[in-house]
Design a protein around this motif. Sequence first.
Motif, PDB file in Angstrom:
ATOM      1  N   GLN A   1      -3.052 -32.738 -12.258  1.00  0.00           N
ATOM      2  CA  GLN A   1      -2.852 -32.744 -10.821  1.00  0.00           C
ATOM      3  C   GLN A   1      -2.761 -31.339 -10.240  1.00  0.00           C
ATOM      4  OE1 GLN A   1      -2.887 -35.307  -8.710  1.00  0.00           O
ATOM      5  NE2 GLN A   1      -2.441 -34.053  -6.922  1.00  0.00           N
ATOM      6  N   VAL A   2      -2.153 -30.410 -10.979  1.00  0.00           N
ATOM      7  CA  VAL A   2      -1.815 -29.091 -10.434  1.00  0.00           C
ATOM      8  C   VAL A   2      -2.855 -28.031 -10.766  1.00  0.00           C
ATOM      9  CG1 VAL A   2      -0.107 -27.237 -10.479  1.00  0.00           C
ATOM     10  CG2 VAL A   2       0.643 -29.632 -10.510  1.00  0.00           C
ATOM     11  N   ASN A   3      -3.335 -27.997 -12.007  1.00  0.00           N
ATOM     12  CA  ASN A   3      -4.122 -26.860 -12.496  1.00  0.00           C
ATOM     13  C   ASN A   3      -5.626 -27.030 -12.387  1.00  0.00           C
ATOM     14  OD1 ASN A   3      -1.699 -26.847 -15.104  1.00  0.00           O
ATOM     15  ND2 ASN A   3      -1.707 -25.480 -13.328  1.00  0.00           N
ATOM     16  N   LEU A   4      -6.102 -28.179 -11.944  1.00  0.00           N
ATOM     17  CA  LEU A   4      -7.535 -28.452 -11.977  1.00  0.00           C
ATOM     18  C   LEU A   4      -8.141 -28.632 -10.585  1.00  0.00           C
ATOM     19  CD1 LEU A   4      -7.585 -30.854 -15.051  1.00  0.00           C
ATOM     20  CD2 LEU A   4      -8.334 -28.476 -14.971  1.00  0.00           C
ATOM     21  N   LYS A   5      -7.535 -27.988  -9.590  1.00  0.00           N
ATOM     22  CA  LYS A   5      -8.067 -28.068  -8.231  1.00  0.00           C
ATOM     23  C   LYS A   5      -9.001 -26.887  -7.988  1.00  0.00           C
ATOM     24  CE  LYS A   5      -5.448 -29.325  -4.819  1.00  0.00           C
ATOM     25  NZ  LYS A   5      -4.328 -29.381  -3.841  1.00  0.00           N
ATOM     26  N   PRO A   6     -10.286 -27.140  -7.817  1.00  0.00           N
ATOM     27  CA  PRO A   6     -11.224 -26.034  -7.603  1.00  0.00           C
ATOM     28  C   PRO A   6     -11.060 -25.400  -6.224  1.00  0.00           C
ATOM     29  CG  PRO A   6     -12.347 -28.137  -7.396  1.00  0.00           C
ATOM     30  CD  PRO A   6     -10.963 -28.441  -7.876  1.00  0.00           C
ATOM     31  N   VAL A   7     -11.397 -24.127  -6.136  1.00  0.00           N
ATOM     32  CA  VAL A   7     -11.453 -23.432  -4.856  1.00  0.00           C
ATOM     33  C   VAL A   7     -12.889 -23.481  -4.343  1.00  0.00           C
ATOM     34  CG1 VAL A   7      -9.523 -21.926  -5.436  1.00  0.00           C
ATOM     35  CG2 VAL A   7     -11.858 -21.177  -5.943  1.00  0.00           C
ATOM     36  N   PHE A   8     -13.018 -23.509  -2.986  1.00  0.00           N
ATOM     37  CA  PHE A   8     -14.363 -23.485  -2.412  1.00  0.00           C
ATOM     38  C   PHE A   8     -14.445 -22.663  -1.139  1.00  0.00           C
ATOM     39  CE2 PHE A   8     -12.348 -27.276  -0.644  1.00  0.00           C
ATOM     40  CZ  PHE A   8     -12.705 -27.243   0.714  1.00  0.00           C
ATOM     41  N   GLY A   9     -13.387 -21.918  -0.817  1.00  0.00           N
ATOM     42  CA  GLY A   9     -13.445 -21.058   0.356  1.00  0.00           C
ATOM     43  C   GLY A   9     -12.103 -20.403   0.619  1.00  0.00           C
ATOM     44  N   THR A  10     -12.066 -19.502   1.600  1.00  0.00           N
ATOM     45  CA  THR A  10     -10.806 -18.870   1.999  1.00  0.00           C
ATOM     46  C   THR A  10     -10.351 -19.343   3.375  1.00  0.00           C
ATOM     47  OG1 THR A  10     -12.054 -16.956   2.823  1.00  0.00           O
ATOM     48  CG2 THR A  10     -11.129 -16.814   0.601  1.00  0.00           C
TER      49      THR A  10
ATOM     50  N   LEU B   1     -28.433 -40.083  -1.372  1.00  0.00           N
ATOM     51  CA  LEU B   1     -28.092 -39.213  -2.485  1.00  0.00           C
ATOM     52  C   LEU B   1     -27.865 -37.795  -1.988  1.00  0.00           C
ATOM     53  CD1 LEU B   1     -30.539 -40.337  -5.328  1.00  0.00           C
ATOM     54  CD2 LEU B   1     -28.212 -41.111  -4.882  1.00  0.00           C
ATOM     55  N   VAL B   2     -26.936 -37.094  -2.636  1.00  0.00           N
ATOM     56  CA  VAL B   2     -26.643 -35.727  -2.243  1.00  0.00           C
ATOM     57  C   VAL B   2     -26.383 -34.898  -3.485  1.00  0.00           C
ATOM     58  CG1 VAL B   2     -24.184 -36.223  -1.945  1.00  0.00           C
ATOM     59  CG2 VAL B   2     -25.178 -34.257  -0.794  1.00  0.00           C
ATOM     60  N   SER B   3     -26.838 -33.650  -3.459  1.00  0.00           N
ATOM     61  CA  SER B   3     -26.559 -32.693  -4.524  1.00  0.00           C
ATOM     62  C   SER B   3     -26.409 -31.331  -3.861  1.00  0.00           C
ATOM     63  CB  SER B   3     -27.691 -32.668  -5.554  1.00  0.00           C
ATOM     64  OG  SER B   3     -27.421 -31.744  -6.590  1.00  0.00           O
ATOM     65  N   THR B   4     -25.207 -30.776  -3.928  1.00  0.00           N
ATOM     66  CA  THR B   4     -24.930 -29.531  -3.209  1.00  0.00           C
ATOM     67  C   THR B   4     -25.160 -28.313  -4.097  1.00  0.00           C
ATOM     68  OG1 THR B   4     -22.606 -29.174  -3.815  1.00  0.00           O
ATOM     69  CG2 THR B   4     -23.057 -30.821  -2.106  1.00  0.00           C
ATOM     70  N   PRO B   5     -25.199 -27.136  -3.503  1.00  0.00           N
ATOM     71  CA  PRO B   5     -25.198 -25.901  -4.305  1.00  0.00           C
ATOM     72  C   PRO B   5     -23.875 -25.735  -5.049  1.00  0.00           C
ATOM     73  CG  PRO B   5     -25.930 -25.488  -2.043  1.00  0.00           C
ATOM     74  CD  PRO B   5     -25.357 -26.877  -2.061  1.00  0.00           C
ATOM     75  N   ALA B   6     -23.766 -24.632  -5.778  1.00  0.00           N
ATOM     76  CA  ALA B   6     -22.550 -24.336  -6.564  1.00  0.00           C
ATOM     77  C   ALA B   6     -21.459 -23.828  -5.625  1.00  0.00           C
ATOM     78  CB  ALA B   6     -22.866 -23.309  -7.640  1.00  0.00           C
ATOM     79  N   TRP B   7     -20.704 -24.751  -5.065  1.00  0.00           N
ATOM     80  CA  TRP B   7     -19.664 -24.408  -4.106  1.00  0.00           C
ATOM     81  C   TRP B   7     -18.287 -24.216  -4.739  1.00  0.00           C
ATOM     82  CZ3 TRP B   7     -20.831 -28.793  -0.030  1.00  0.00           C
ATOM     83  CH2 TRP B   7     -21.953 -28.414   0.740  1.00  0.00           C
ATOM     84  N   LEU B   8     -18.055 -24.778  -5.901  1.00  0.00           N
ATOM     85  CA  LEU B   8     -16.694 -24.913  -6.411  1.00  0.00           C
ATOM     86  C   LEU B   8     -16.503 -24.196  -7.739  1.00  0.00           C
ATOM     87  CD1 LEU B   8     -17.727 -28.061  -5.359  1.00  0.00           C
ATOM     88  CD2 LEU B   8     -15.244 -28.207  -5.194  1.00  0.00           C
TER      89      LEU B   8
ATOM     90  N   PHE C   1      -2.132 -21.015   0.455  1.00  0.00           N
ATOM     91  CA  PHE C   1      -2.103 -19.603   0.034  1.00  0.00           C
ATOM     92  C   PHE C   1      -3.420 -18.885   0.324  1.00  0.00           C
ATOM     93  CE2 PHE C   1       0.527 -22.125  -2.922  1.00  0.00           C
ATOM     94  CZ  PHE C   1       1.791 -21.683  -2.505  1.00  0.00           C
ATOM     95  N   GLY C   2      -4.092 -19.293   1.388  1.00  0.00           N
ATOM     96  CA  GLY C   2      -5.338 -18.632   1.753  1.00  0.00           C
ATOM     97  C   GLY C   2      -6.572 -19.151   1.043  1.00  0.00           C
ATOM     98  N   TRP C   3      -6.437 -20.272   0.348  1.00  0.00           N
ATOM     99  CA  TRP C   3      -7.566 -20.838  -0.385  1.00  0.00           C
ATOM    100  C   TRP C   3      -7.829 -22.283   0.074  1.00  0.00           C
ATOM    101  CZ3 TRP C   3     -10.332 -17.771  -3.577  1.00  0.00           C
ATOM    102  CH2 TRP C   3      -9.711 -16.626  -4.104  1.00  0.00           C
ATOM    103  N   SER C   4      -9.094 -22.613   0.297  1.00  0.00           N
ATOM    104  CA  SER C   4      -9.493 -24.013   0.448  1.00  0.00           C
ATOM    105  C   SER C   4      -9.740 -24.588  -0.938  1.00  0.00           C
ATOM    106  CB  SER C   4     -10.768 -24.130   1.293  1.00  0.00           C
ATOM    107  OG  SER C   4     -10.499 -23.930   2.648  1.00  0.00           O
ATOM    108  N   GLN C   5      -9.133 -25.743  -1.194  1.00  0.00           N
ATOM    109  CA  GLN C   5      -9.255 -26.371  -2.502  1.00  0.00           C
ATOM    110  C   GLN C   5      -9.658 -27.833  -2.358  1.00  0.00           C
ATOM    111  OE1 GLN C   5      -5.178 -24.785  -3.947  1.00  0.00           O
ATOM    112  NE2 GLN C   5      -6.428 -24.929  -5.814  1.00  0.00           N
ATOM    113  N   ALA C   6     -10.292 -28.354  -3.408  1.00  0.00           N
ATOM    114  CA  ALA C   6     -10.777 -29.730  -3.402  1.00  0.00           C
ATOM    115  C   ALA C   6      -9.914 -30.597  -4.305  1.00  0.00           C
ATOM    116  CB  ALA C   6     -12.228 -29.774  -3.872  1.00  0.00           C
ATOM    117  N   GLY C   7      -9.506 -31.738  -3.792  1.00  0.00           N
ATOM    118  CA  GLY C   7      -8.795 -32.712  -4.609  1.00  0.00           C
ATOM    119  C   GLY C   7      -9.783 -33.558  -5.396  1.00  0.00           C
ATOM    120  N   MET C   8      -9.652 -33.547  -6.723  1.00  0.00           N
ATOM    121  CA  MET C   8     -10.571 -34.285  -7.579  1.00  0.00           C
ATOM    122  C   MET C   8      -9.782 -35.061  -8.628  1.00  0.00           C
ATOM    123  SD  MET C   8     -13.822 -31.682  -8.005  1.00  0.00           S
ATOM    124  CE  MET C   8     -14.998 -33.038  -7.974  1.00  0.00           C
TER     125      MET C   8
END
Length: 416
Positions: A164-173, A135-142, A97-104
């Motif tokens: 599974q459904v409601n907790l997928k963060p967005v990180f881009g379009t 080690l890695v620590s990213t900016p606030a992407w999500l 739907f036009g959103w990049s999301q992360a599986g967590m």
Amino acid sequence: MPDHAHASDLAAFVSASPSSYHAAAELARRLTAAGFTAQQEAEPWQAGGARYVIRDGAVVAWRVPDAIGGPAGFRIVGAHTDSPGFKLKPEPSAYAFGWSQAGMEVYGGPLLNSWLDREFGLAGRVVTRDGEVRLVSTPAWLRIPQVAPHLDRSVNDNLHLDRQVNLKPVFGTASLDLLAAVAGTLGIHRDEIDGHDLFAAVAEPPAFIGVTGEFLASARLDNLSSVHAGVVALVAAEASDQVQVLACFDHEEIGSGSRSGASGPLLESVLRRIAGSLGWSGDDYERALAASFVISADAGHAIHPNYPQLHDPEHRPTVNAGPLLKVNANQRYTTEGPSAARWLRVCRAAGVPTQPFVSNNAVPCGSTIGPLTATRLGIQSVDVGVPLLSMHSARELCGVQDPGWLADALRAFYAE
């Protein structure tokens, strides 16, 4: 005004430790600066001195007295480096739907709603194809966006979050590869990542709040408040006739059943190898365990002013009134009469107030590494910790005085 010195250093420790692996690295940095030497597990064990071992997100540090004869006991402080939250799935990137999301995946038992509408990055470790661990620590992407009440009129009355459904963060379009972005922060190509352990990391820094600045609001106070108090106490501790040990385990929030968890062999292996390096025989080692003591330090619950009915009516600990002495008849905490008396003696010696905590009989309590360590090693133990509000939230709350008092008590314990 409250004394912010210890709490400010705790805030800096939390900021440097967005994952258990970062916490282990920060512990190593502080221990090295204090004169401790790294001991590699695959190398011959060095006798005496002040040393530490890192195993993944866990650290065990110890100091052997300059003059030690027969089998002396171990004075052990135990804590854990992990916190509940979310862990990135192996192939995390999705586009809908036009959103990049992360599986967590959900890690442990987080307060799920506390992660809604909160910016966070990723922190942890990446393993490259040549076996290097970085080690890695990213900016606030999500961000996990909340649904608006216009679209769901029941959201303020009955919030249900499907894991599974409601907790997928967005990180881009655009259709983006999240691991490629992670690789970019390390200056490598996406294909060079062969493995990763990456966790959600709150972007908002710790803050002193309240009219008089008497509260510390921060991520990961459970249980970095104890890890930090432990390393501060060990570094500052006066000489003792026993071996001083700090054991900071990983994976407590998911049951401790791992090679770096309290149910694993790490602490027992370290203690046995210390004993062997000192020339203690098998019976000597068992005698040393019998003369040992463990303080299991893990955050506990302050009374919640909006939900007092969930607490025991005769035990209502508050913040800035001292660390908790945690008691449970069913041994979810290891405290018993003799170990409680020893904790009180330590607190008196340090000039530290303490408060008893016991759960409401109708509200089952959690547990700690204390019962696991006592079961594995048979060492007498006590459970203590800093009182919190919002435990397991993405952002917890403690008083600014309690963490320093905990460190003072642990320092007195080490020097007994």
